[in-house]
Scaffold this motif. Structure first.
Motif, PDB file in Angstrom:
ATOM      1  N   ASN A   1      -9.038 -11.298  10.450  1.00 13.74           N
ATOM      2  CA  ASN A   1     -10.349 -10.962  10.195  1.00 13.74           C
ATOM      3  C   ASN A   1     -10.442  -9.205  10.077  1.00 13.74           C
ATOM      4  O   ASN A   1     -11.433  -8.590  10.246  1.00 13.74           O
ATOM      5  N   THR A   2      -9.337  -8.784   9.425  1.00 16.41           N
ATOM      6  CA  THR A   2      -9.672  -7.369   8.862  1.00 16.41           C
ATOM      7  C   THR A   2      -9.878  -7.443   7.384  1.00 16.41           C
ATOM      8  O   THR A   2      -9.299  -8.457   6.728  1.00 16.41           O
ATOM      9  N   LEU A   3     -10.809  -6.478   7.024  1.00 19.63           N
ATOM     10  CA  LEU A   3     -11.240  -6.369   5.634  1.00 19.63           C
ATOM     11  C   LEU A   3     -11.186  -5.002   5.199  1.00 19.63           C
ATOM     12  O   LEU A   3     -11.631  -4.182   5.814  1.00 19.63           O
ATOM     13  N   ILE A   4     -10.735  -4.885   4.186  1.00 22.95           N
ATOM     14  CA  ILE A   4     -10.468  -3.453   3.267  1.00 22.95           C
ATOM     15  C   ILE A   4     -11.243  -3.506   2.159  1.00 22.95           C
ATOM     16  O   ILE A   4     -11.085  -4.410   1.205  1.00 22.95           O
TER      17      ILE A   4
ATOM     18  N   LEU B   1       0.859  -1.356  -0.110  1.00 26.06           N
ATOM     19  CA  LEU B   1      -0.109  -0.081  -0.110  1.00 26.06           C
ATOM     20  C   LEU B   1       0.990   1.089   0.050  1.00 26.06           C
ATOM     21  O   LEU B   1       1.911   1.646   0.976  1.00 26.06           O
ATOM     22  N   ASN B   2       0.619   2.324  -1.036  1.00 26.48           N
ATOM     23  CA  ASN B   2       1.734   3.250  -1.146  1.00 26.48           C
ATOM     24  C   ASN B   2       0.943   4.425  -0.527  1.00 26.48           C
ATOM     25  O   ASN B   2       0.354   5.317  -1.019  1.00 26.48           O
ATOM     26  N   THR B   3       1.125   4.435   0.813  1.00 27.02           N
ATOM     27  CA  THR B   3       0.699   5.572   1.671  1.00 27.02           C
ATOM     28  C   THR B   3       1.904   6.472   2.116  1.00 27.02           C
ATOM     29  O   THR B   3       3.139   6.200   1.356  1.00 27.02           O
ATOM     30  N   LEU B   4       1.776   7.291   3.051  1.00 27.54           N
ATOM     31  CA  LEU B   4       2.878   8.174   3.465  1.00 27.54           C
ATOM     32  C   LEU B   4       3.918   7.119   3.837  1.00 27.54           C
ATOM     33  O   LEU B   4       5.193   7.428   3.636  1.00 27.54           O
ATOM     34  N   PHE B   5       4.021   6.187   4.543  1.00 25.69           N
ATOM     35  CA  PHE B   5       4.728   5.248   5.001  1.00 25.69           C
ATOM     36  C   PHE B   5       4.062   3.797   4.548  1.00 25.69           C
ATOM     37  O   PHE B   5       3.069   3.333   4.717  1.00 25.69           O
TER      38      PHE B   5
ATOM     39  N   PHE C   1      -3.253 -13.004   3.647  1.00 20.21           N
ATOM     40  CA  PHE C   1      -4.553 -12.869   2.880  1.00 20.21           C
ATOM     41  C   PHE C   1      -5.369 -13.999   2.734  1.00 20.21           C
ATOM     42  O   PHE C   1      -4.611 -15.047   2.555  1.00 20.21           O
ATOM     43  N   VAL C   2      -6.768 -13.923   2.928  1.00 18.38           N
ATOM     44  CA  VAL C   2      -7.661 -14.969   2.606  1.00 18.38           C
ATOM     45  C   VAL C   2      -7.966 -15.095   1.120  1.00 18.38           C
ATOM     46  O   VAL C   2      -7.814 -15.898   0.514  1.00 18.38           O
ATOM     47  N   SER C   3      -8.303 -13.781   0.941  1.00 13.47           N
ATOM     48  CA  SER C   3      -8.683 -13.543  -0.480  1.00 13.47           C
ATOM     49  C   SER C   3      -8.486 -11.946  -0.934  1.00 13.47           C
ATOM     50  O   SER C   3      -8.441 -10.991   0.005  1.00 13.47           O
ATOM     51  N   VAL C   4      -8.178 -12.004  -2.315  1.00 12.97           N
ATOM     52  CA  VAL C   4      -8.181 -10.560  -3.003  1.00 12.97           C
ATOM     53  C   VAL C   4      -9.018 -10.463  -4.140  1.00 12.97           C
ATOM     54  O   VAL C   4      -9.000 -11.446  -5.014  1.00 12.97           O
TER      55      VAL C   4
ATOM     56  N   LEU D   1      -9.747  -6.680   0.027  1.00 14.36           N
ATOM     57  CA  LEU D   1      -8.653  -7.051   0.610  1.00 14.36           C
ATOM     58  C   LEU D   1      -9.034  -7.959   2.140  1.00 14.36           C
ATOM     59  O   LEU D   1      -9.084  -7.284   2.878  1.00 14.36           O
ATOM     60  N   ASP D   2      -9.210  -9.226   1.885  1.00 14.20           N
ATOM     61  CA  ASP D   2      -9.587 -10.071   2.880  1.00 14.20           C
ATOM     62  C   ASP D   2      -8.309 -10.629   3.630  1.00 14.20           C
ATOM     63  O   ASP D   2      -7.684 -11.695   3.393  1.00 14.20           O
TER      64      ASP D   2
END
Length: 182
Positions: free
Chosen positions: A150-153, A120-124, A133-136, A145-146
Motif C-alpha cells: 500500500n505504498t505509492l510513489i 532507485l539510485n539514491t545515496l544508498f 509491485f502491483v503496477s508501474v 510505482l504502486d
C-alpha cells in the motif's frame, strides 16, 4: 549493471539545499565578523570573510544568470575556516558533510528497470523485486510505482527533449514483468 530502462525524476529539494547552504555561509560571515570584533583584527578571519563573501557573490551572479548555483567548494572552504575559529570548531564537520552531500541532493533521481526488478539510485541504492509491485505506470510525465504494501510513489519525470522510449513501450515492458509473476 545494465538497465533495460532508466527513468530520471525531478529533484524537488535542490532549492532547499541551496537555501541551507546560503544560510550556513551567511551565518559564517556573521560569526567570523563577530570574532573579529570580539578578539581583535585577525588576518585569517579577514581572509575567511572575504573568501566566503566572494562565494556568495559568485553564486548570486549564477542565480541572476538563471544558472545552477554550486555551494560545495564554498562550504568546504567554510569548514576549513571554522577549524581555525576560536570557538565552535565542531561546526567544520557540519560544513564538510553538507559539502559532500550537496551533489547527491541536487543530482536527479534515477530509477533503473531491469529483468530482476527496480533499483532507485539514491545515496544508498534501494532494490525492489518485481513481485513487490502491483503496477508501474509512466503516463503524461508522471511515474507511478504502486507497491503491494500500500505504498505509492508518484514523481514527475525530468523533461527530456528526446526520450529514448515512449510511454507505451515502457508500460508494456513493466506490465510483462508484472504479469510473468502472477
Amino acid at each position: 549493471m545494465h538497465y533495460d530502462y532508466v527513468v530520471i525524476l525531478k529533484r524537488e529539494n535542490a532549492n532547499k539545499t541551496d537555501l541551507v547552504s546560503l544560510l550556513l555561509l551567511i551565518f559564517s560571515v556573521f560569526a567570523f565578523s563577530s570574532a573579529q570584533i570580539r578578539y581583535g583584527a585577525n588576518l585569517f578571519l579577514c581572509f575567511a570573510i572575504l573568501t566566503i563573501m566572494a562565494g556568495l557573490v559568485i553564486n548570486w551572479v549564477q542565480y541572476r544568470k538563471k544558472k545552477e548555483m554550486q555551494f560545495r567548494n564554498w562550504l568546504f572552504a567554510g569548514g576549513l575556516f571554522w577549524i581555525g575559529m576560536p570557538f565552535l570548531q565542531w561546526l567544520a564537520l557540519l560544513f564538510f558533510i553538507f559539502a559532500l552531500l550537496e551533489a547527491q541532493a541536487k543530482y536527479p533521481l534515477e530509477i533503473g528497470f531491469y529483468s530482476e526488478g527496480v533499483i532507485l539510485n539514491t545515496l544508498f541504492k534501494k532494490k525492489f523485486p518485481w513481485n513487490s509491485f502491483v503496477s508501474v505506470i509512466l503516463k503524461d510525465g508522471l511515474l507511478t510505482l504502486d507497491f503491494k504494501n500500500n505504498t505509492l510513489i508518484q514523481k514527475e519525470v525530468l523533461d527530456d527533449d528526446e526520450p529514448d522510449a515512449n510511454e507505451d513501450e515502457f508500460n508494456d515492458y513493466c506490465r510483462s514483468k508484472l504479469v510473468n509473476l502472477r
